[in-house]
Motif scaffolding. Structure first.
Motif, PDB file in Angstrom:
ATOM      1  N   PRO A 105      -7.236   0.793   6.842  1.00  0.00           N
ATOM      2  CA  PRO A 105      -8.215   1.052   5.780  1.00  0.00           C
ATOM      3  C   PRO A 105      -9.252  -0.057   5.657  1.00  0.00           C
ATOM      4  O   PRO A 105     -10.441   0.212   5.466  1.00  0.00           O
ATOM      5  CB  PRO A 105      -7.341   1.140   4.516  1.00  0.00           C
ATOM      6  N   LEU A 133      -7.181   8.768   8.278  1.00  0.00           N
ATOM      7  CA  LEU A 133      -8.442   8.168   7.862  1.00  0.00           C
ATOM      8  C   LEU A 133      -9.517   8.326   8.940  1.00  0.00           C
ATOM      9  O   LEU A 133      -9.225   8.265  10.133  1.00  0.00           O
ATOM     10  CB  LEU A 133      -8.261   6.670   7.593  1.00  0.00           C
ATOM     11  N   VAL A 152     -10.415  10.626   3.755  1.00  0.00           N
ATOM     12  CA  VAL A 152      -8.970  10.714   3.922  1.00  0.00           C
ATOM     13  C   VAL A 152      -8.489  12.156   3.822  1.00  0.00           C
ATOM     14  O   VAL A 152      -8.969  12.932   2.991  1.00  0.00           O
ATOM     15  CB  VAL A 152      -8.236   9.842   2.874  1.00  0.00           C
ATOM     16  N   PHE A 154      -0.728   4.977   7.067  1.00  0.00           N
ATOM     17  CA  PHE A 154      -2.131   5.251   7.363  1.00  0.00           C
ATOM     18  C   PHE A 154      -2.346   5.264   8.874  1.00  0.00           C
ATOM     19  O   PHE A 154      -1.906   4.341   9.576  1.00  0.00           O
ATOM     20  CB  PHE A 154      -3.041   4.183   6.741  1.00  0.00           C
ATOM     21  N   LEU A 169      -4.533   3.389  -0.884  1.00  0.00           N
ATOM     22  CA  LEU A 169      -5.670   3.209   0.023  1.00  0.00           C
ATOM     23  C   LEU A 169      -6.657   2.203  -0.539  1.00  0.00           C
ATOM     24  O   LEU A 169      -7.190   1.353   0.189  1.00  0.00           O
ATOM     25  CB  LEU A 169      -6.342   4.565   0.243  1.00  0.00           C
TER      26      LEU A 169
END
Length: 398
Positions: A339, A294, A308, A239, A328
């Motif tokens: 996140p 993100l 996302v 991420f 996520l």
């Protein structure tokens, strides 16, 4: 399902591989794939790769459309599930399956991860094919089929409506119960429950032990840092913040990122590979880990927690791979991760305390994901609602 037409095919020994092979074409969530009974494939798994490439029409180096097979030129349409009865080691489940991601332009056959979308149809296929004749878990008019995924070594349960008949229970997929982003219309609700999804590939929810890691990215004559959260739940995912990516690409924060641009894809692949190395995964395997970008939701999305963009096999996914969405959802409850930071900020700005589900916006719409944790911080389960549809049953040439 009655497959008397194909009885003669099943009389072959596993040393003689049938061509064509009995198969079913199913939609699960926002993916479509070929489902094959394990008994219809050779015992020698070294023969599988060649068969799977032929089924999907890969490699298609020049055009990338897989017109010679069942693939559709994108990762969400180049998938196979091999389903069979549980082995003695997993006797507590109803069915066992292996997920196969087939390369499009190349010859890659990847067994390293799982597909959350197609997992939602494992129980349906198992009942239809008599692999799982009678699930042990019923609640009114629904049944729960317990499956074991050989790729990740994890248990996954699917719950869906059934009807009783002379030949056992039949899944009912046409009820007006649920809709999912990326798929038109409504259908029966299939609840997908990943049991203890943490550490699916690496054995750890946070493979590096850190909520946030940092790597250096060479851009022009400068070396710039980028933050990443490396989380392994259902499938490992890298991420990163969209704002950090804008900075590295020297783009204004309000400018959209062209995810089809070769320089952008090259940069994202470099970042993904650095994350893979930190997770002790093979950086050359495109299927795992995934990478997801993100950003906070727009003011016009007051109820959304996070937006996302996810890439699969080096291509922007038109929805969100379900295992990425589940990862996520889990990561959003792990303090300090990227996140978690975005979701906490989104909820604080609208006063949304005590919310259980994570509402994720992706390019095709919204998906709600839920995760439960044990008191010791281990992930108990991750859940999401999917729908599915039977598309075709017959034989497939390879």
């Amino acid at each position: 399902m009655n497959r008397l037409l194909f009885t003669n095919l099943r009389r072959y020994s596993t040393t003689v591989v049938c061509n064509p092979i009995p198969a079913t074409f199913l939609r699960g969530g926002t993916s479509k794939g070929i489902f094959i009974k394990r008994s219809d494939l050779p015992d020698d798994r070294s023969q599988w790769d060649h068969i799977f490439r032929g089924i999907m029409g890969s490699p298609d180096k020049e055009y990338g459309r897989q017109l010679n097979g069942m693939g559709g030129g994108v990762s969400s349409l180049s998938k196979i599930c091999v389903v069979g009865p549980p082995s003695d080691a997993h006797a507590s489940v109803d069915v066992e399956y292996t997920f196969v991601q087939v390369g499009i332009r190349d010859s890659d056959i990847d067994y390293s991860g799982n597909c959350g979308n197609l997992s939602s149809m494992i129980g349906v296929f198992a009942l239809d094919e008599g692999i799982c004749a009678l699930p042990k878990l019923f609640a009114g008019s629904t049944a729960t089929v317990r499956s074991f995924n050989t790729n990740t070594g994890k248990h996954i349960n699917t719950t869906f409506p059934v009807t009783a008949g002379e030949n056992g229970y039949t899944p009912v997929l046409e009820l007006d119960q649920a809709s999912i982003a990326g798929v038109p219309g409504r259908a029966s609700q299939i609840t997908l429950d990943f049991v203890s999804p943490g550490g699916a590939r690496t054995g750890k929810l946070l493979p590096t032990g850190n909520a946030v890691d940092e790597v250096q990215v060479e851009t022009g004559d400068k070396s710039l840092p980028i933050r990443m959260s490396l989380v392994d739940a259902t499938n490992p995912t890298v991420f990163v913040f969209s704002a950090d990516l804008h900075h590295i690409l020297a783009l204004p924060e309000t400018s959209p990122i062209d995810f089809a641009s070769p320089p952008v894809l090259k940069m994202l692949e470099f970042i993904r590979q650095q994350g893979a190395k930190l997770m002790c995964l093979d950086p050359s395997a495109q299927a795992q880990p995934k990478i997801a970008i993100l950003r906070p939701p727009l003011p016009s999305d007051p109820d959304v927690d996070v937006f996302v963009h996810a890439l699969s096999m080096g291509v922007l996914h038109k929805a969100v791979p379900m295992t990425v969405g589940l990862c996520l959802g889990v990561a959003a409850d792990v303090k300090g991760t990227l996140p978690w930071q975005i979701v906490q900020h989104s909820r604080a700005s609208r006063g949304g305390g005590g919310v259980k589900l994570v509402k994720i916006r992706h390019p095709s719409g919204i998906v709600d994901v839920g995760a439960e944790f044990e008191e010791n911080g281990e992930v108990k389960n991750a859940k999401v609602v999917r729908t599915g549809r039977r598309l075709m049953e017959g034989v497939v040439w390879w």
